[in-house]
Motif scaffolding. Structure first.
Motif, short mmCIF file in Angstrom:
data_model
loop_
_atom_site.label_atom_id
_atom_site.label_comp_id
_atom_site.label_asym_id
_atom_site.label_seq_id
_atom_site.Cartn_x
_atom_site.Cartn_y
_atom_site.Cartn_z
N ARG A 123 -33.81 -15.59 -25.51
CA ARG A 123 -32.50 -14.61 -25.41
C ARG A 123 -31.68 -14.87 -24.24
NH1 ARG A 123 -30.50 -10.75 -22.56
NH2 ARG A 123 -31.88 -11.10 -20.72
N LEU A 134 -30.85 -17.88 -23.25
CA LEU A 134 -30.03 -19.22 -23.50
C LEU A 134 -29.16 -18.73 -24.94
CD1 LEU A 134 -32.80 -21.86 -23.45
CD2 LEU A 134 -31.20 -21.21 -21.57
N THR A 135 -29.23 -17.80 -25.50
CA THR A 135 -28.34 -17.37 -26.72
C THR A 135 -27.67 -16.26 -26.51
OG1 THR A 135 -30.22 -16.51 -27.86
CG2 THR A 135 -29.63 -18.81 -28.36
N GLU A 136 -28.07 -15.10 -25.89
CA GLU A 136 -27.09 -13.85 -25.99
C GLU A 136 -26.87 -13.07 -24.58
OE1 GLU A 136 -29.86 -11.08 -28.19
OE2 GLU A 136 -30.09 -12.41 -29.53
N SER A 137 -27.10 -14.12 -23.36
CA SER A 137 -26.83 -13.31 -22.20
C SER A 137 -25.63 -14.07 -21.61
CB SER A 137 -28.06 -13.58 -21.06
OG SER A 137 -28.12 -15.01 -20.72
N ARG A 180 -25.44 -17.80 -21.48
CA ARG A 180 -25.80 -18.20 -23.00
C ARG A 180 -25.20 -19.89 -22.79
NH1 ARG A 180 -22.46 -14.43 -23.40
NH2 ARG A 180 -20.11 -15.09 -24.36
#
Length: 298
Positions: A254, A256-259, A262
């Motif tokens: 999460r 690495l992709t949504e925060s 990211r």
């Protein structure tokens, strides 16, 4: 207000990555904290460095130095901080880390060469408690900074003398006795360095591995031994990153992709609900993630 929102995101990135605020301010462009360097050569160097530091001891072709392996060097780290055109690693012994990374070479025949250390890595400068290394093939830069707050009298010359003493005692004498040549003292790459560099394909997965190293603090923040990169024979992802502490696979994916930290374009999914393993992908690159479960992957 955009300015207020930028400050909020900047503060969130600084909180997640940790470290002193000046390191975040020095990597700020138009109010935004830049994590992924725009410099292609720096990204390639960080990817190469990530594969050295995450790979199991003595499994990379350049991990031949007597003493600590690349993987074991992480036990000396206290902070990883990506900058616009460099990577900063704060450690309790900057000169010693440098002595393990700098290359020594030997040639057994015209077609058989060895390199202990990263081919093409050179000393590029010194500062108070700091040694800067530059990678000739990529122009990537690594700054190793000591955690100790040395007095101003301990400047660049003092650091250079400490480093020369360190590498002279612990590397040069051992390497001379085993017929190694101190390639790092040369202004160019020697034949053995060039052959060793070409023999290990380092460009694969550059954006993803560079991005992971830039954010390694979230995996390493309390246990620097966390994270082992191994070849993967049973899935579509050629490599797997294993760890067993600090953060769950789902939370790592999460972040690495949504925060706020990211990696742009990266995607994550739980690939095996029985084990909690996940798949991180960026473009054509896939990396399997294997770590603690958070209980909701059942």
């Amino acid at each position: 207000m955009p300015h207020t929102n930028d400050k909020h995101v900047f503060d969130e990135v600084a909180e997640i990555l940790g470290g002193p605020r000046p390191l975040h301010h020095s990597a700020r462009v138009n109010g935004k904290r830049v994590i992924d360097t725009p410099n292609p050569g720096q990204r390639e160097f960080q990817s190469l460095l990530a594969r050295c530091l995450f790979s199991k001891s003595r499994t990379t072709p350049w991990d031949l130095m007597v003493g600590r392996s690349f993987y074991e060097l992480r036990s000396y780290f206290s902070l990883v901080s990506p900058q616009l055109d460099s990577l900063v690693i704060v450690t309790n012994t900057a000169t010693r880390i440098a002595s393990y990374l700098l290359p020594y070479t030997r040639s057994h025949s015209q077609n058989f060469h060895e390199c202990a250390g990263i081919p093409g890595l050179r000393v590029d400068g010194y500062g108070r408690g700091m040694i800067r290394l530059k990678h000739l093939p990529t122009n990537g830069v690594l700054e190793l900074r000591d955690t100790n707050d040395y007095p101003k009298s301990c400047g660049a010359q003092w650091t250079r003398e400490v480093f020369e003493g360190e590498i002279g005692r612990n590397r040069d004498s051992d390497c001379r006795s085993a017929s190694w040549s101190s390639a790092w003292r040369k202004s160019h790459m020697d034949k053995a360095e060039e052959a060793s560099f070409k023999a290990w394909p380092t460009a694969w997965g550059t954006p993803l591995f560079s991005g992971i190293l830039a954010r390694a603090q979230i995996l390493w923040y309390s246990h620097w031994s966390s994270g082992l990169l191994t070849a993967n024979q049973f899935t579509s992802a050629p490599y797997r990153l294993d760890w067993d502490e600090n953060i769950t696979v789902k939370e790592f994916g999460r972040l690495l992709t949504e925060s706020a930290i990211r990696i742009d374009g990266a995607k994550f999914e739980i690939s095996d609900h029985n084990t909690g393993r996940g798949l991180l992908s960026l473009g054509d690159t896939q990396l399997e993630l294997s770590g603690p479960r958070d209980g909701s992957d059942q």
